[in-house]
Design a protein around this motif. Structure first.
Motif, PDB file in Angstrom:
ATOM      1  N   ARG A   7       6.370   3.129  -4.522  1.00 20.66           N
ATOM      2  CA  ARG A   7       6.356   2.871  -3.080  1.00 20.66           C
ATOM      3  C   ARG A   7       7.626   3.438  -2.464  1.00 20.66           C
ATOM      4  O   ARG A   7       8.718   2.956  -2.738  1.00 20.66           O
ATOM      5  N   VAL A   8       7.485   4.482  -1.652  1.00 18.08           N
ATOM      6  CA  VAL A   8       8.636   5.086  -0.988  1.00 18.08           C
ATOM      7  C   VAL A   8       8.697   4.622   0.465  1.00 18.08           C
ATOM      8  O   VAL A   8       9.725   4.152   0.952  1.00 18.08           O
ATOM      9  N   TYR A   9       7.588   4.774   1.179  1.00 14.27           N
ATOM     10  CA  TYR A   9       7.505   4.347   2.565  1.00 14.27           C
ATOM     11  C   TYR A   9       6.321   3.397   2.715  1.00 14.27           C
ATOM     12  O   TYR A   9       5.362   3.455   1.938  1.00 14.27           O
ATOM     13  N   PRO A  10       6.351   2.491   3.707  1.00 16.37           N
ATOM     14  CA  PRO A  10       5.258   1.530   3.875  1.00 16.37           C
ATOM     15  C   PRO A  10       3.977   2.205   4.370  1.00 16.37           C
ATOM     16  O   PRO A  10       3.874   2.590   5.525  1.00 16.37           O
ATOM     17  N   MET A  11       3.026   2.377   3.467  1.00 21.03           N
ATOM     18  CA  MET A  11       1.762   3.016   3.833  1.00 21.03           C
ATOM     19  C   MET A  11       0.571   2.210   3.319  1.00 21.03           C
ATOM     20  O   MET A  11      -0.501   2.753   3.111  1.00 21.03           O
ATOM     21  N   GLU A  12       0.766   0.910   3.118  1.00 25.44           N
ATOM     22  CA  GLU A  12      -0.289   0.067   2.613  1.00 25.44           C
ATOM     23  C   GLU A  12      -1.170  -0.443   3.756  1.00 25.44           C
ATOM     24  O   GLU A  12      -0.858  -0.279   4.931  1.00 25.44           O
ATOM     25  N   ILE A  13      -2.254  -1.091   3.371  1.00 23.29           N
ATOM     26  CA  ILE A  13      -3.150  -1.705   4.341  1.00 23.29           C
ATOM     27  C   ILE A  13      -2.365  -2.727   5.167  1.00 23.29           C
ATOM     28  O   ILE A  13      -1.598  -3.536   4.640  1.00 23.29           O
ATOM     29  N   GLY A  14      -2.543  -2.665   6.475  1.00 20.09           N
ATOM     30  CA  GLY A  14      -1.890  -3.605   7.374  1.00 20.09           C
ATOM     31  C   GLY A  14      -0.569  -3.133   7.934  1.00 20.09           C
ATOM     32  O   GLY A  14      -0.045  -3.766   8.852  1.00 20.09           O
ATOM     33  N   THR A  15      -0.019  -2.031   7.398  1.00 18.25           N
ATOM     34  CA  THR A  15       1.245  -1.543   7.944  1.00 18.25           C
ATOM     35  C   THR A  15       0.994  -0.825   9.263  1.00 18.25           C
ATOM     36  O   THR A  15      -0.037  -0.180   9.461  1.00 18.25           O
ATOM     37  N   ARG A  16       1.979  -0.944  10.165  1.00 18.69           N
ATOM     38  CA  ARG A  16       1.871  -0.319  11.481  1.00 18.69           C
ATOM     39  C   ARG A  16       2.714   0.946  11.544  1.00 18.69           C
ATOM     40  O   ARG A  16       3.774   1.029  10.944  1.00 18.69           O
TER      41      ARG A  16
ATOM     42  N   HIS B 239      -8.227 -11.306   6.558  1.00 15.38           N
ATOM     43  CA  HIS B 239      -9.345 -10.908   5.696  1.00 15.38           C
ATOM     44  C   HIS B 239     -10.678 -10.792   6.442  1.00 15.38           C
ATOM     45  O   HIS B 239     -11.407  -9.809   6.246  1.00 15.38           O
ATOM     46  N   PRO B 240     -11.052 -11.756   7.300  1.00 13.54           N
ATOM     47  CA  PRO B 240     -12.322 -11.609   8.016  1.00 13.54           C
ATOM     48  C   PRO B 240     -12.381 -10.359   8.884  1.00 13.54           C
ATOM     49  O   PRO B 240     -13.466  -9.794   9.087  1.00 13.54           O
ATOM     50  N   VAL B 241     -11.224  -9.919   9.399  1.00 16.29           N
ATOM     51  CA  VAL B 241     -11.210  -8.698  10.200  1.00 16.29           C
ATOM     52  C   VAL B 241     -11.477  -7.489   9.320  1.00 16.29           C
ATOM     53  O   VAL B 241     -12.335  -6.647   9.611  1.00 16.29           O
ATOM     54  N   LEU B 242     -10.764  -7.386   8.200  1.00 22.40           N
ATOM     55  CA  LEU B 242     -10.959  -6.250   7.299  1.00 22.40           C
ATOM     56  C   LEU B 242     -12.384  -6.208   6.759  1.00 22.40           C
ATOM     57  O   LEU B 242     -12.952  -5.131   6.571  1.00 22.40           O
ATOM     58  N   ALA B 243     -12.973  -7.377   6.538  1.00 25.42           N
ATOM     59  CA  ALA B 243     -14.329  -7.417   5.985  1.00 25.42           C
ATOM     60  C   ALA B 243     -15.357  -6.807   6.936  1.00 25.42           C
ATOM     61  O   ALA B 243     -16.428  -6.367   6.497  1.00 25.42           O
ATOM     62  N   GLN B 244     -15.048  -6.766   8.222  1.00 23.80           N
ATOM     63  CA  GLN B 244     -15.982  -6.184   9.183  1.00 23.80           C
ATOM     64  C   GLN B 244     -16.021  -4.659   9.107  1.00 23.80           C
ATOM     65  O   GLN B 244     -16.972  -4.043   9.585  1.00 23.80           O
ATOM     66  N   PHE B 245     -14.981  -4.057   8.517  1.00 24.86           N
ATOM     67  CA  PHE B 245     -14.932  -2.600   8.425  1.00 24.86           C
ATOM     68  C   PHE B 245     -15.606  -2.162   7.127  1.00 24.86           C
ATOM     69  O   PHE B 245     -14.960  -1.869   6.120  1.00 24.86           O
ATOM     70  N   THR B 246     -16.928  -2.117   7.162  1.00 25.60           N
ATOM     71  CA  THR B 246     -17.692  -1.774   5.957  1.00 25.60           C
ATOM     72  C   THR B 246     -17.468  -0.320   5.539  1.00 25.60           C
ATOM     73  O   THR B 246     -17.689   0.030   4.379  1.00 25.60           O
ATOM     74  N   LEU B 247     -17.009   0.523   6.470  1.00 24.45           N
ATOM     75  CA  LEU B 247     -16.719   1.906   6.133  1.00 24.45           C
ATOM     76  C   LEU B 247     -15.677   2.004   5.026  1.00 24.45           C
ATOM     77  O   LEU B 247     -15.675   2.960   4.244  1.00 24.45           O
TER      78      LEU B 247
END
Length: 268
Positions: free
Chosen positions: A145-154, A96-104
């Motif tokens: 959900r068909v393929y993994p395309m959520e936040i955090g997926t690689r 969470h702290p990492v994602l919070a830095q991406f204000t965009l």
């Protein structure tokens, strides 16, 4: 007669981190623990010591100690299946702290939702994780959900439109270095995708976008454009992907890419 002092052999580093072999400042045990956490994926959320040992190419006893320590700290959690683990809540608190830095992300979210609704696609922002892409924001017009395309997926750096567009956000020397690393460290990825990757880099000046049509999943096509460097000076790209439609690269370039480019102009 005194025995000559024995010199300890270099510590074995995890696969993919061979450049740190022999580096006395490199904490091998820490690296092994972090690589163990990376073994867990949405497709394989539960793993045991034997499976982890096979993936990490480490003795079972070493993996057992790592897993025990990570469990004590909350980064792994035991499951109802004996000897099996899943990621613990402490991993989530790190992200969470990492994602919070991406204000965009907050600025882009409503624009991405509108584009997803109007096109019927999934719109995602990706940054680089070593030689992969990780999504830091994603919006789609449907809930299935068909393929993994959520936040955090690689995702593949070489085989995806967003990965190729991200390379165009990099400085030339950085891009060249990543292409060289792909060839050396991920030869199978390079063999599979190098034609589409090099063609995307070559034709980007003409089209202003990169595409991938059926290269990762046979029924998925996507187009992406660079975002340049965003928060934390990270190179980034944004894509719009479609599942289950007739494959049409010209449509992606002609109809969807201009909408992505307009979205990027609103963000920069």
């Amino acid at each position: 007669m005194l025995n000559p002092q024995r010199v300890a052999p270099p510590r074995r580093v995890p696969a993919g981190l061979e450049e740190y072999e022999g580096d006395r400042q490199f904490a091998t045990t820490l690296a092994r623990g972090l690589e163990l956490l990376r073994c867990f994926t949405p497709e394989e959320p539960i793993l045991g010591n034997k499976e982890l040992a096979q993936r990490l190419h480490l003795p079972a006893a070493t993996v057992s100690r790592l897993a025990y320590t990570l469990s004590c700290l909350g980064y792994l959690a035991p499951t109802e299946q004996y000897g099996k683990y899943q990621l613990g809540s402490a991993v989530l608190s790190l992200g969470h702290p990492v994602l919070a830095q991406f204000t965009l992300r907050r600025q882009a979210r409503p624009l991405m939702m509108e584009l997803a609704r109007s096109t019927g696609g999934t719109v995602s922002i990706g940054i680089r994780d070593r030689l992969s892409i990780v999504y830091i924001e994603s919006a789609r017009h449907w809930n299935r959900r068909v393929y993994p395309m959520e936040i955090g997926t690689r995702h593949s750096l070489a085989g995806t439109a967003v990965g190729r567009a991200l390379l165009m956000s990099c400085r030339p020397a950085e891009r060249e270095s990543l292409l060289n690393q792909l060839q050396v460290k991920q030869p199978e990825e390079w063999r599979r995708h190098h034609r589409g990757l090099t063609e995307g880099v070559r034709t980007y000046p003409r089209h202003g976008c990169c595409i991938s049509v059926g290269e990762i999943y046979p029924d998925v096509q996507a187009v992406a454009v660079p975002l340049g460097r965003i928060d934390r000076n990270e190179p980034a790209a944004i894509n719009c992907s479609f599942h289950g439609l007739p494959m049409d690269p010209d449509w992606l370039r002609r109809e969807i890419a201009p909408q992505l480019q307009a979205l990027v102009r609103q963000l920069t």
